[in-house]
Write a protein that holds these residues in place. Structure first.
Motif, PDB file in Angstrom:
ATOM      1  N   MET A  22      39.641  51.464  -0.587  1.00  0.00           N
ATOM      2  CA  MET A  22      41.365  50.660  -0.400  1.00  0.00           C
ATOM      3  C   MET A  22      42.813  51.766  -0.534  1.00  0.00           C
ATOM      4  O   MET A  22      43.664  51.433   0.165  1.00  0.00           O
ATOM      5  CB  MET A  22      41.470  49.605  -2.261  1.00  0.00           C
ATOM      6  N   ILE A  23      42.867  52.842  -1.430  1.00  0.00           N
ATOM      7  CA  ILE A  23      44.061  53.920  -1.305  1.00  0.00           C
ATOM      8  C   ILE A  23      44.374  54.160  -0.590  1.00  0.00           C
ATOM      9  O   ILE A  23      45.294  54.306  -0.034  1.00  0.00           O
ATOM     10  CB  ILE A  23      43.787  54.945  -2.561  1.00  0.00           C
ATOM     11  N   PHE A  24      42.951  54.634   0.850  1.00  0.00           N
ATOM     12  CA  PHE A  24      43.577  55.217   2.157  1.00  0.00           C
ATOM     13  C   PHE A  24      43.899  54.216   2.886  1.00  0.00           C
ATOM     14  O   PHE A  24      45.237  54.611   3.416  1.00  0.00           O
ATOM     15  CB  PHE A  24      42.053  56.393   2.278  1.00  0.00           C
ATOM     16  N   ARG A  25      43.537  53.293   2.785  1.00  0.00           N
ATOM     17  CA  ARG A  25      43.821  52.215   4.169  1.00  0.00           C
ATOM     18  C   ARG A  25      45.432  52.253   3.703  1.00  0.00           C
ATOM     19  O   ARG A  25      46.300  51.491   4.497  1.00  0.00           O
ATOM     20  CB  ARG A  25      43.003  50.726   3.475  1.00  0.00           C
ATOM     21  N   ALA A  26      45.965  51.879   1.462  1.00  0.00           N
ATOM     22  CA  ALA A  26      47.354  51.681   1.856  1.00  0.00           C
ATOM     23  C   ALA A  26      47.784  52.541   1.948  1.00  0.00           C
ATOM     24  O   ALA A  26      48.981  52.133   2.550  1.00  0.00           O
ATOM     25  CB  ALA A  26      46.932  51.271   0.496  1.00  0.00           C
ATOM     26  N   LYS A  27      47.687  53.684   1.525  1.00  0.00           N
ATOM     27  CA  LYS A  27      48.485  54.999   2.318  1.00  0.00           C
ATOM     28  C   LYS A  27      48.501  55.146   3.992  1.00  0.00           C
ATOM     29  O   LYS A  27      49.471  55.057   4.143  1.00  0.00           O
ATOM     30  CB  LYS A  27      48.097  56.427   2.191  1.00  0.00           C
ATOM     31  N   ALA A  28      47.135  54.682   4.299  1.00  0.00           N
ATOM     32  CA  ALA A  28      47.235  54.934   6.453  1.00  0.00           C
ATOM     33  C   ALA A  28      48.026  53.685   6.576  1.00  0.00           C
ATOM     34  O   ALA A  28      49.273  54.176   7.183  1.00  0.00           O
ATOM     35  CB  ALA A  28      46.705  54.701   6.858  1.00  0.00           C
ATOM     36  N   ASN A  29      48.241  52.671   5.521  1.00  0.00           N
ATOM     37  CA  ASN A  29      48.911  51.523   6.335  1.00  0.00           C
ATOM     38  C   ASN A  29      51.050  51.129   6.412  1.00  0.00           C
ATOM     39  O   ASN A  29      51.292  51.087   7.289  1.00  0.00           O
ATOM     40  CB  ASN A  29      48.521  50.360   5.680  1.00  0.00           C
ATOM     41  N   LYS A  30      50.667  52.194   5.181  1.00  0.00           N
ATOM     42  CA  LYS A  30      52.826  53.014   4.382  1.00  0.00           C
ATOM     43  C   LYS A  30      52.846  53.735   5.721  1.00  0.00           C
ATOM     44  O   LYS A  30      53.948  53.586   5.969  1.00  0.00           O
ATOM     45  CB  LYS A  30      52.334  53.088   3.424  1.00  0.00           C
ATOM     46  N   ALA A  68      55.638  54.600  10.442  1.00  0.00           N
ATOM     47  CA  ALA A  68      56.043  55.033  12.168  1.00  0.00           C
ATOM     48  C   ALA A  68      56.795  54.110  13.146  1.00  0.00           C
ATOM     49  O   ALA A  68      56.665  53.858  13.959  1.00  0.00           O
ATOM     50  CB  ALA A  68      55.014  56.316  12.370  1.00  0.00           C
ATOM     51  N   GLU A  69      56.163  53.144  12.772  1.00  0.00           N
ATOM     52  CA  GLU A  69      56.367  51.717  13.721  1.00  0.00           C
ATOM     53  C   GLU A  69      57.258  51.261  13.781  1.00  0.00           C
ATOM     54  O   GLU A  69      58.533  51.138  13.130  1.00  0.00           O
ATOM     55  CB  GLU A  69      55.523  50.934  13.023  1.00  0.00           C
ATOM     56  N   ASP A  70      57.864  51.813  15.596  1.00  0.00           N
ATOM     57  CA  ASP A  70      59.368  50.451  15.757  1.00  0.00           C
ATOM     58  C   ASP A  70      58.986  49.095  16.553  1.00  0.00           C
ATOM     59  O   ASP A  70      58.405  49.452  17.445  1.00  0.00           O
ATOM     60  CB  ASP A  70      60.083  51.443  16.623  1.00  0.00           C
ATOM     61  N   PRO A  71      59.675  48.728  15.674  1.00  0.00           N
ATOM     62  CA  PRO A  71      59.063  46.975  16.596  1.00  0.00           C
ATOM     63  C   PRO A  71      59.641  47.162  17.577  1.00  0.00           C
ATOM     64  O   PRO A  71      59.235  46.642  18.511  1.00  0.00           O
ATOM     65  CB  PRO A  71      60.299  46.644  15.013  1.00  0.00           C
ATOM     66  N   ARG A  72      60.963  47.324  18.159  1.00  0.00           N
ATOM     67  CA  ARG A  72      61.575  48.176  19.414  1.00  0.00           C
ATOM     68  C   ARG A  72      60.025  48.516  20.278  1.00  0.00           C
ATOM     69  O   ARG A  72      59.914  47.476  22.002  1.00  0.00           O
ATOM     70  CB  ARG A  72      62.277  48.911  19.460  1.00  0.00           C
ATOM     71  N   GLU A  73      59.095  49.374  19.934  1.00  0.00           N
ATOM     72  CA  GLU A  73      58.186  49.692  20.849  1.00  0.00           C
ATOM     73  C   GLU A  73      57.273  48.778  20.773  1.00  0.00           C
ATOM     74  O   GLU A  73      56.002  49.020  21.880  1.00  0.00           O
ATOM     75  CB  GLU A  73      57.303  51.163  20.078  1.00  0.00           C
ATOM     76  N   THR A  74      57.102  48.495  19.929  1.00  0.00           N
ATOM     77  CA  THR A  74      55.949  47.752  19.294  1.00  0.00           C
ATOM     78  C   THR A  74      56.126  46.641  20.541  1.00  0.00           C
ATOM     79  O   THR A  74      55.424  45.750  21.155  1.00  0.00           O
ATOM     80  CB  THR A  74      55.750  46.744  18.582  1.00  0.00           C
ATOM     81  N   LEU A  75      57.285  45.799  20.695  1.00  0.00           N
ATOM     82  CA  LEU A  75      57.488  44.742  22.088  1.00  0.00           C
ATOM     83  C   LEU A  75      57.216  45.338  23.174  1.00  0.00           C
ATOM     84  O   LEU A  75      57.082  44.556  23.867  1.00  0.00           O
ATOM     85  CB  LEU A  75      58.959  44.027  21.408  1.00  0.00           C
ATOM     86  N   ASP A  76      58.398  46.368  23.489  1.00  0.00           N
ATOM     87  CA  ASP A  76      58.130  46.786  24.393  1.00  0.00           C
ATOM     88  C   ASP A  76      56.303  47.166  25.324  1.00  0.00           C
ATOM     89  O   ASP A  76      55.916  46.396  26.662  1.00  0.00           O
ATOM     90  CB  ASP A  76      58.397  48.359  25.091  1.00  0.00           C
ATOM     91  N   TYR A  77      55.807  47.260  24.689  1.00  0.00           N
ATOM     92  CA  TYR A  77      53.799  47.241  23.924  1.00  0.00           C
ATOM     93  C   TYR A  77      53.292  46.468  24.845  1.00  0.00           C
ATOM     94  O   TYR A  77      52.779  46.204  25.561  1.00  0.00           O
ATOM     95  CB  TYR A  77      53.365  48.618  23.525  1.00  0.00           C
ATOM     96  N   SER A  78      53.861  45.032  23.625  1.00  0.00           N
ATOM     97  CA  SER A  78      53.440  43.888  23.918  1.00  0.00           C
ATOM     98  C   SER A  78      54.231  43.240  25.469  1.00  0.00           C
ATOM     99  O   SER A  78      52.957  42.766  26.595  1.00  0.00           O
ATOM    100  CB  SER A  78      53.736  42.695  22.938  1.00  0.00           C
ATOM    101  N   TYR A  79      54.606  43.249  25.912  1.00  0.00           N
ATOM    102  CA  TYR A  79      55.677  42.829  26.907  1.00  0.00           C
ATOM    103  C   TYR A  79      54.267  43.648  28.016  1.00  0.00           C
ATOM    104  O   TYR A  79      54.355  43.313  29.127  1.00  0.00           O
ATOM    105  CB  TYR A  79      57.161  43.350  26.949  1.00  0.00           C
ATOM    106  N   GLN A  80      54.857  44.719  27.778  1.00  0.00           N
ATOM    107  CA  GLN A  80      54.303  45.557  29.628  1.00  0.00           C
ATOM    108  C   GLN A  80      52.338  44.965  29.403  1.00  0.00           C
ATOM    109  O   GLN A  80      51.881  44.720  30.695  1.00  0.00           O
ATOM    110  CB  GLN A  80      53.716  47.161  28.373  1.00  0.00           C
TER     111      GLN A  80
END
Length: 265
Positions: A10-18, A23-35
């Motif tokens: 659980m600690i590992f998943r929490a740190k990985a999620n954080k 590192a996530e950029d919402p704009r890049e995620t939206l462009d990927y979904s649109y693609q």
């Protein structure tokens, strides 16, 4: 042991999620979904094109079979007119077989036509969704970019951003060093003035020596001023009397020197 492993997981998943969230950029995620949606739309369009191609192929086969059926019917009519009933019967038998194929192809044609209509409608709906998503995506990206810029400006004004924090710390360090140097210079001046430290250059003086020099200089000035006042008050006669008095005293001094006095032994 299993509880420890679950907790570590659980600690590992929490740190990985954080870390991923950072590192996530919402704009890049939206462009990927649109693609991905564009790729899906492209697949649907290819499906519509394939179904339309199959439908067109069936239409060509139907036209060919219908042409052959019409030709057999004409041949049977001509054979019957010539008294060749056997040829007419054969022609009609072949025409019946062709008609069965035509019926089967017409059923397939209708099925393909229905599938083509469904896929075309689905492609149109998907196209509308993709266009709506693209508009919303660009709106969200613009809003996110504006909010990000506004946040950076606010952080810069408030001094909590990393860049401005570094600048603030540098300014604070410079001010602290300046204040320290000023305090050190002031302390050294006080120590030199009190005599606790010797001035190696010999230029600085303590308070007592400075006061003595001031009084001595003032006494010389007062004496010179009094002498000048006396000269001005006496005038030339006083000077002449002083000269004559000096000359009168001179012979007496010479007479005393001409008659030396011998003491008794």
């Amino acid at each position: 042991m299993s509880g420890v492993m679950k907790r570590m997981g659980m600690i590992f998943r929490a740190k990985a999620n954080k870390a991923l969230d950072r590192a996530e950029d919402p704009r890049e995620t939206l462009d990927y979904s649109y693609q991905k949606q564009l790729e899906l739309l492209q697949k649907v369009r290819r499906g519509v094109a394939d179904v339309a191609t199959s439908r067109k192929r069936l239409e060509l086969q139907l036209n060919q079979l219908q042409g052959q059926s019409a030709k057999l019917e004409d041949q049977g009519r001509k054979a019957l007119a010539l008294g060749r009933e056997d040829l007419a019967r054969e022609a009609l038998s072949r025409r019946a077989a062709l008609q069965q194929q035509v019926s089967d192809l017409e059923v397939q044609h209708q099925t393909l036509q229905g599938e083509e209509e469904k896929l075309t409608l689905a492609a149109q709906r998907l196209q509308a969704k993709v266009d709506a998503f693209r508009t919303r995506k660009e709106t969200i990206k613009a809003t996110y970019t504006a909010a990000q810029a506004q946040t950076r400006i606010a952080e810069s004004f408030s001094g909590i951003s990393e860049e401005m924090s570094d600048v603030g710390l540098a300014i604070q360090r410079a001010e602290d060093k300046t204040a320290q140097l000023q305090a050190r210079a002031g302390a050294i001046d006080e120590l030199l003035a009190s005599g606790a430290l010797d001035d190696q250059s010999g230029l600085a003086k303590d308070d007592i020596q400075a006061e003595l020099d001031r009084l001595s200089g003032g006494t010389d000035v007062e004496l010179e001023l009094q002498r000048m006042k006396a000269e001005l008050a006496g005038g030339p006669s006083a000077q002449q009397q002083a000269i004559e008095g000096g000359q009168a005293g001179a012979p007496q001094q010479n007479q005393q020197q001409s008659h030396p006095r011998f003491d008794k032994q």
